[in-house]
Design a protein around this motif. Sequence first.
Motif, PDB file in Angstrom:
ATOM      1  N   GLN A  14       0.836  -1.195   0.000  1.00 56.38           N
ATOM      2  CA  GLN A  14       0.000   0.000   0.000  1.00 56.38           C
ATOM      3  C   GLN A  14       0.878   1.255   0.000  1.00 56.38           C
ATOM      4  OE1 GLN A  14      -3.730   0.491   0.239  1.00 56.38           O
ATOM      5  NE2 GLN A  14      -2.680   2.267  -0.583  1.00 56.38           N
ATOM      6  N   ARG A  15       1.911   1.210   0.796  1.00 60.54           N
ATOM      7  CA  ARG A  15       2.837   2.337   0.875  1.00 60.54           C
ATOM      8  C   ARG A  15       3.525   2.538  -0.476  1.00 60.54           C
ATOM      9  NH1 ARG A  15       8.210   2.772   4.018  1.00 60.54           N
ATOM     10  NH2 ARG A  15       8.351   5.043   4.245  1.00 60.54           N
ATOM     11  N   HIS A  18       1.268   4.266  -2.858  1.00 61.49           N
ATOM     12  CA  HIS A  18       1.188   5.722  -2.671  1.00 61.49           C
ATOM     13  C   HIS A  18       2.348   6.424  -3.363  1.00 61.49           C
ATOM     14  CE1 HIS A  18      -1.385   5.080   1.197  1.00 61.49           C
ATOM     15  NE2 HIS A  18      -2.146   5.264   0.143  1.00 61.49           N
ATOM     16  N   PHE A  19       3.535   5.845  -3.246  1.00 60.81           N
ATOM     17  CA  PHE A  19       4.687   6.476  -3.898  1.00 60.81           C
ATOM     18  C   PHE A  19       4.583   6.353  -5.422  1.00 60.81           C
ATOM     19  CE2 PHE A  19       6.970   5.571   0.296  1.00 60.81           C
ATOM     20  CZ  PHE A  19       6.702   6.843   0.772  1.00 60.81           C
ATOM     21  N   LEU A  22       2.517   9.206  -6.784  1.00 61.82           N
ATOM     22  CA  LEU A  22       3.237  10.473  -6.960  1.00 61.82           C
ATOM     23  C   LEU A  22       4.167  10.403  -8.163  1.00 61.82           C
ATOM     24  CD1 LEU A  22       3.930  11.188  -3.209  1.00 61.82           C
ATOM     25  CD2 LEU A  22       2.185  12.233  -4.666  1.00 61.82           C
ATOM     26  N   GLU A  44      16.032  14.116 -11.109  1.00 62.05           N
ATOM     27  CA  GLU A  44      16.677  13.759  -9.843  1.00 62.05           C
ATOM     28  C   GLU A  44      15.655  13.379  -8.774  1.00 62.05           C
ATOM     29  OE1 GLU A  44      20.550  16.624 -10.664  1.00 62.05           O
ATOM     30  OE2 GLU A  44      19.224  17.084  -8.971  1.00 62.05           O
ATOM     31  N   ALA A  45      14.552  14.133  -8.733  1.00 63.90           N
ATOM     32  CA  ALA A  45      13.527  13.852  -7.722  1.00 63.90           C
ATOM     33  C   ALA A  45      12.896  12.483  -7.974  1.00 63.90           C
ATOM     34  CB  ALA A  45      12.463  14.954  -7.722  1.00 63.90           C
ATOM     35  N   LEU A  46      12.594  12.195  -9.245  1.00 65.61           N
ATOM     36  CA  LEU A  46      11.985  10.894  -9.567  1.00 65.61           C
ATOM     37  C   LEU A  46      12.968   9.754  -9.315  1.00 65.61           C
ATOM     38  CD1 LEU A  46       9.880  11.748 -12.734  1.00 65.61           C
ATOM     39  CD2 LEU A  46       9.029  10.912 -10.545  1.00 65.61           C
ATOM     40  N   GLU A  48      15.275   9.746  -7.056  1.00 65.17           N
ATOM     41  CA  GLU A  48      15.315   9.574  -5.593  1.00 65.17           C
ATOM     42  C   GLU A  48      14.143   8.712  -5.122  1.00 65.17           C
ATOM     43  OE1 GLU A  48      17.326   9.805  -2.557  1.00 65.17           O
ATOM     44  OE2 GLU A  48      17.628  11.882  -3.189  1.00 65.17           O
ATOM     45  N   LEU A  49      12.966   9.014  -5.667  1.00 65.71           N
ATOM     46  CA  LEU A  49      11.783   8.235  -5.283  1.00 65.71           C
ATOM     47  C   LEU A  49      11.929   6.791  -5.758  1.00 65.71           C
ATOM     48  CD1 LEU A  49       9.016   8.452  -3.878  1.00 65.71           C
ATOM     49  CD2 LEU A  49       8.004   8.883  -6.115  1.00 65.71           C
ATOM     50  N   LEU A  52      14.057   4.919  -3.405  1.00 65.52           N
ATOM     51  CA  LEU A  52      13.302   4.618  -2.185  1.00 65.52           C
ATOM     52  C   LEU A  52      12.366   3.439  -2.395  1.00 65.52           C
ATOM     53  CD1 LEU A  52      12.266   5.516   0.717  1.00 65.52           C
ATOM     54  CD2 LEU A  52      10.438   6.657  -0.553  1.00 65.52           C
ATOM     55  N   GLN A  55      14.266   0.336  -2.460  1.00 65.21           N
ATOM     56  CA  GLN A  55      14.708  -0.063  -1.112  1.00 65.21           C
ATOM     57  C   GLN A  55      13.588  -0.717  -0.321  1.00 65.21           C
ATOM     58  OE1 GLN A  55      16.115   3.699   0.324  1.00 65.21           O
ATOM     59  NE2 GLN A  55      18.281   3.235  -0.083  1.00 65.21           N
TER      60      GLN A  55
END
Lengths: 494, 494
Positions: A14-15, A18-19, A22, A44-46, A48-49, A52, A55
Amino acid sequence: MANNAYPQLTRIFQRLSHFSHLSAIAGWDMAAMMPPGGSQARGEALAELGVLQHQILTDKNVAVLLDAAQQENLSDDERANLREMARSYNQAALLPESLVEAKSLAGNRCEHAWRTQRKNNDWAGFAPNLKEVVRLSREEAKLRAEASGGSRYDALLDIYEPGMTSARLDVLFADLKSWLPDLLQTVVDKQASRSLINPQGPFATESQRDLGLEAMSLLGFDFNGGRLDVSTHPFCGGVPEDVRITTRYDEDDLLSALFGVIHETGHARYEQNLPRQWAGQPVALARSTGVHESQSLFFEMQIGRSAAFLKHILPLIQQRFGNQPAFTLDNFIAWSQTVERGFIRVDADEVSYPSHVILRYEIERALIDGDIEVDDIPGLWNEKMQQYLGLSTEGNYRNGCMQDIHWTDGGFGYFPSYTLGAMYAAQLFQAARKALPDLDSQLAEGNFSPLFSWLRENIWQHGSRFSTSELITRATGEDLNSRYFREHLTTRYL
Amino acid sequence: MANNAYPQLTRIFQRLSHFSHLSAIAGWDMAAMMPPGGSQARGEALAELGVLQHQILTDKNVAVLLDAAQQENLSDDERANLREMARSYNQAALLPESLVEAKSLAGNRCEHAWRTQRKNNDWAGFAPNLKEVVRLSREEAKLRAEASGGSRYDALLDIYEPGMTSARLDVLFADLKSWLPDLLQTVVDKQASRSLINPQGPFATESQRDLGLEAMSLLGFDFNGGRLDVSTHPFCGGVPEDVRITTRYDEDDLLSALFGVIHETGHARYEQNLPRQWAGQPVALARSTGVHESQSLFFEMQIGRSAAFLKHILPLIQQRFGNQPAFTLDNFIAWSQTVERGFIRVDADEVSYPSHVILRYEIERALIDGDIEVDDIPGLWNEKMQQYLGLSTEGNYRNGCMQDIHWTDGGFGYFPSYTLGAMYAAQLFQAARKALPDLDSQLAEGNFSPLFSWLRENIWQHGSRFSTSELITRATGEDLNSRYFREHLTTRYL
């Protein structure tokens, strides 16, 4: 043993969902809204996501939970969800974070530059970016192939079309190659004797947009949960609750934006009707890109290019663009079903389309398996275009090997989905016709809802509960074969 | 001791900045693009990201690193960055994750519903949502106040305007209240004797949009790194590399969209000119909301409503909307500088504007400190509107206490920034005039670049290197006082 591994996994996924939400919206924005100066920071922002998400998904505890959940008492749906979780984990856990990030960055850079390079026919500028994407995609394919035991290309193919292999594709495509060239030639010859009147432009962008929106409404798009916008390369993005489709307008072309919109509406309705009771879980996602394309092609080709639908849409066209000699019903239908060898895949009719796909499949497979290099692409492209469609793309990168977005961000293995989708669509339409005896007269009356109910019941609502094979077999009584596609083309064009 | 705590912190804050990027774009999308059906999923996705950001920022290791970095050998800029990191950590570490998530969800829900409730004048529908936001904001204020030792309201004020207190605001606002009502009355009386010709609409949205875009160009907005769109409540969002401003159009109103755009362009230029060498670090962010508003009001009021600028913009208006009797230069300037008591803060002229702010300040302070409840707001609003501006808002929630977006997502403590900004702007403009002896003739020629260079040098490029007091003192030679604002209003309107 505590029965709590599965619930823990659902919270983790689920988490992740959510990402992904975005990421999907930021990705849509990048293509449809973002000014050029925002590109680097967004990339860069994408990235980074992406790191994550990688991970979270590949955390060692996920593997432990997946193992533990196998022993738990789960319903069939939960077990299907667990299978998709494991698939998702295995896909991701094979790749080191550094590769995920590097590929995301290189892909964003290549795609963004491509948007202007394509306009400028700038192969020399594009090639170095593509080489980096290919280098990283090969690295990815190598790691995936080591785990799966198959070929490198098959390992990428499996991301998009789980269960499909190049061995099976070779059989399916060999079959197409055995009858399609003759069929194409026969249709082209037959159509050469027609005397058609072409619609005369310009067709104002604003009116084309209105027409597209009306077609979306006719086809049941839910505007409370989605939008239509413009991008260089049309796509369907966003999330099931908020589906973003895009198109592009050419004022000299009456139908390409409209049929692009109808195509994306097929994707969109699949997304909008995925099972909400499992929202955020892998089992609630679309089954595969091939099944996704089957829905867009069902809308574009099975419905959209049918005489019944064209009859419905003609008065809407006349309303917006006035009347003209090309707009008699017979002429309009005949003209809309024109078969013609052309350069551009997305503008291709359904008879010549598989040749575009087979060409790309053969090149990308060789590229990933290391049999050719990026510098070989333009030459091979030209050679195969000559061979399959009798057209030269020498020096014409813009309308040749630079026309598609897929390779720019490493989407190798995707292209076969289009022709798989066309075959699934024809097979599904035949099954729907069998199940709905009044289908033809319903369509002639513009009553699409029985057909959409059939799709919802047989495809959309299932998300990823079944394998593709099982889904198609449940819906049509048999596994994929090209017979219905051939029948469809023969019936419509001969 | 290893000198590596500070570099570790910069990586953590860089990461946070990437996530803020996605949050900013998804937030902009929510207001400017998203269909209603996407609201819940978006709210949940943003809340998930908010929780993650909160976790990263408040990780115990951050506190350890902040302490260790204090002992390291840092440049002045690095030390300023460290101070802002610590401020950011302290702001966040006070709140439990559950409160952050609950406030984000409640705020999204309240704001989203407000968009239709406001149109429907639906206070009864709005109040329960607002109560939940107030409840959570009070909880937040209580936790912050316990740590800072000040009042609950001051603890929220400090988020937006670090260093500011309600004690100091009371003095500044008491000063305004001592001379502003008389000035307002005098100006209104003076203007009552003018015989003005009002511009006659309608003014087509598309032409208003064009005009706004041209004004943005004139004022140096970088379109390679930003966009103009539409939203119910205009704002400046996005990221420094990609600034998203919005406006709203009313075809009966010639100037409100234009001056809204000019206002947001001031915010945007500040963002676009923040120090890029520190991109991703807290020191590269705008100093405070008061300083931010000083830039938007500098553009809107000091430049935009000046006779020199109005003279420039008039021909552009005539180009788009034709000529009419109202468009003589004298009439246009006089009409554009009309002072009038009205209901709507964002439409208010600069003489009556502070009354709107003082009213909101008094209500929100009492609300957060627990002296009043949500149900008291409409009555108090009406009472204070009568007292300060002589207008009744009884039953008129739409144009009364439901007109602003700020409270819907818990932005208590923001409103004072507007009037602080107006005072900073007047003080800065006087300082610029002193530094640039030819400023008035430059402005009359439409040569804005010396003024923008002055702003870049004195405000924009500093980000958060200095405290607000220090920034303003360095730029103007003295700390904030209301003298220049008073002089400005007197010179322009009397």
